[in-house]
Design a protein around this motif. Structure first.
Motif, PDB file in Angstrom:
ATOM      1  N   SER B  87      36.305  30.768  34.006  1.00  0.00           N
ATOM      2  CA  SER B  87      37.196  30.233  35.040  1.00  0.00           C
ATOM      3  C   SER B  87      38.247  31.277  35.385  1.00  0.00           C
ATOM      4  O   SER B  87      38.984  31.749  34.509  1.00  0.00           O
ATOM      5  N   ALA B  88      38.305  31.643  36.650  1.00  0.00           N
ATOM      6  CA  ALA B  88      39.186  32.729  37.070  1.00  0.00           C
ATOM      7  C   ALA B  88      39.104  32.858  38.587  1.00  0.00           C
ATOM      8  O   ALA B  88      38.272  32.246  39.242  1.00  0.00           O
ATOM      9  N   MET B  89      39.970  33.721  39.121  1.00  0.00           N
ATOM     10  CA  MET B  89      39.849  34.157  40.511  1.00  0.00           C
ATOM     11  C   MET B  89      39.053  35.453  40.493  1.00  0.00           C
ATOM     12  O   MET B  89      39.387  36.370  39.735  1.00  0.00           O
ATOM     13  N   TYR B  90      38.007  35.528  41.301  1.00  0.00           N
ATOM     14  CA  TYR B  90      37.160  36.709  41.366  1.00  0.00           C
ATOM     15  C   TYR B  90      37.396  37.423  42.702  1.00  0.00           C
ATOM     16  O   TYR B  90      37.270  36.825  43.767  1.00  0.00           O
ATOM     17  N   PHE B  91      37.736  38.694  42.612  1.00  0.00           N
ATOM     18  CA  PHE B  91      38.006  39.503  43.799  1.00  0.00           C
ATOM     19  C   PHE B  91      36.920  40.554  43.985  1.00  0.00           C
ATOM     20  O   PHE B  91      36.542  41.245  43.038  1.00  0.00           O
ATOM     21  N   CYS B  92      36.472  40.669  45.207  1.00  0.00           N
ATOM     22  CA  CYS B  92      35.575  41.746  45.600  1.00  0.00           C
ATOM     23  C   CYS B  92      36.404  42.814  46.318  1.00  0.00           C
ATOM     24  O   CYS B  92      37.417  42.492  46.959  1.00  0.00           O
ATOM     25  N   ALA B  93      36.012  44.067  46.197  1.00  0.00           N
ATOM     26  CA  ALA B  93      36.705  45.146  46.902  1.00  0.00           C
ATOM     27  C   ALA B  93      35.686  46.168  47.375  1.00  0.00           C
ATOM     28  O   ALA B  93      34.617  46.324  46.775  1.00  0.00           O
ATOM     29  N   SER B  94      36.022  46.854  48.449  1.00  0.00           N
ATOM     30  CA  SER B  94      35.239  48.011  48.861  1.00  0.00           C
ATOM     31  C   SER B  94      36.209  49.148  49.144  1.00  0.00           C
ATOM     32  O   SER B  94      37.410  48.927  49.327  1.00  0.00           O
ATOM     33  N   ARG B  95      35.683  50.349  49.183  1.00  0.00           N
ATOM     34  CA  ARG B  95      36.559  51.517  49.157  1.00  0.00           C
ATOM     35  C   ARG B  95      36.228  52.521  50.246  1.00  0.00           C
ATOM     36  O   ARG B  95      35.061  52.774  50.550  1.00  0.00           O
ATOM     37  N   ASP B  96      37.306  53.100  50.802  1.00  0.00           N
ATOM     38  CA  ASP B  96      37.154  54.342  51.545  1.00  0.00           C
ATOM     39  C   ASP B  96      38.090  55.368  50.910  1.00  0.00           C
ATOM     40  O   ASP B  96      38.617  55.133  49.829  1.00  0.00           O
ATOM     41  N   ARG B  97      38.326  56.483  51.583  1.00  0.00           N
ATOM     42  CA  ARG B  97      39.093  57.551  50.945  1.00  0.00           C
ATOM     43  C   ARG B  97      40.557  57.165  50.758  1.00  0.00           C
ATOM     44  O   ARG B  97      41.275  57.779  49.982  1.00  0.00           O
ATOM     45  N   LEU B  98      41.004  56.132  51.464  1.00  0.00           N
ATOM     46  CA  LEU B  98      42.414  55.750  51.377  1.00  0.00           C
ATOM     47  C   LEU B  98      42.674  54.797  50.221  1.00  0.00           C
ATOM     48  O   LEU B  98      43.790  54.751  49.692  1.00  0.00           O
TER      49      LEU B  98
END
Lengths: 117, 111
Positions: B87-98
């Protein structure tokens, strides 16, 4: 090992007064440091990041942070708080240095900023 | 402005059930991540993904977890047999050079 410590879990200020959110870091490398903000029901938004180019970093919405190696600090400031600044702020370090954004991020516990009218 | 999206925003499941959390990263990003935040604790790294394979995973990311990019737009996190402590908050992320750009999260509650 990389870690960050946010020294205050809650900060309350009046609108128009300065904001100071404190962060100390620990890093095996020349660190990459970031501040993220999270408004309710929103994602984590990148406020600013430290690369090795300049110790004073300017971000969005009038925020800035100063990298102080001697104090291992990266405090976030804003001269004049606005009601819309009320949110949770996270100090973050990456496990790759030199301004890289490649590596996994290590988050502080967050500081909840309340802005009173 | 492009942003990372996540679905569902909330999910309730029974212990032992499988869940799939979905993310649509920003379209021209190549690196993808999952993080989670248990209530009252720090945001923790789970896994990073590049070129259709895991590039790094944390000690949390055990055999119960898997990630997949089933098509050109989605990035999923599967938990095979959920536990109460998932049980938790799940975060997705994607990346660029910044930097890494995060979605709004999926709040998972395991009963």
């Amino acid at each position: 090992a990389q870690s960050v410590t946010q020294l205050d879990s809650h900060v309350s200020v009046s609108e128009g007064t300065p904001v100071l959110l404190r962060c100390n870091y620990s890093s095996s490398y020349s660190p990459s440091l970031f501040w993220y903000v999270q408004h309710p029901n929103k994602g984590l938004q990148l406020l600013l990041k430290y690369t090795s180019a300049a110790t004073l970093v300017k971000g969005i919405n009038g925020f800035e942070a100063e990298f102080k190696k001697s104090e291992t600090s990266f405090h976030l400031t804003k001269p004049s708080a606005h009601m819309s600044d009320a949110a949770e702020y996270f100090c973050v370090v990456s496990d790759l240095g030199g301004g890289s954004t490649l590596g996994r991020l290590y988050f502080g516990r967050g500081t909840q900023l309340t802005v009173w009218p | 402005e492009p942003e990372v999206t996540q679905t569902p925003s909330h999910q309730v499941t029974q212990m032992g059930q499988e869940v799939i959390l979905r993310c649509v990263p920003i379209s021209n990003h190549l690196y993808f991540y999952w993080y989670r935040q248990i209530l009252g604790q720090k945001v923790e790294f789970l896994v990073s993904f590049y070129n259709n394979e895991i590039s790094e995973k944390s000690e949390i990311f055990d055999d119960q977890f898997s990630v997949e990019r089933p098509d050109g737009s989605n990035f999923t996190l599967k938990i095979r047999s959920t536990k109460l402590e998932d049980s938790a908050m799940y975060f997705c992320a994607s990346r660029d050079r910044l930097g890494q750009y995060f979605g709004p999260g999926t709040r998972l509650l395991v009963l």
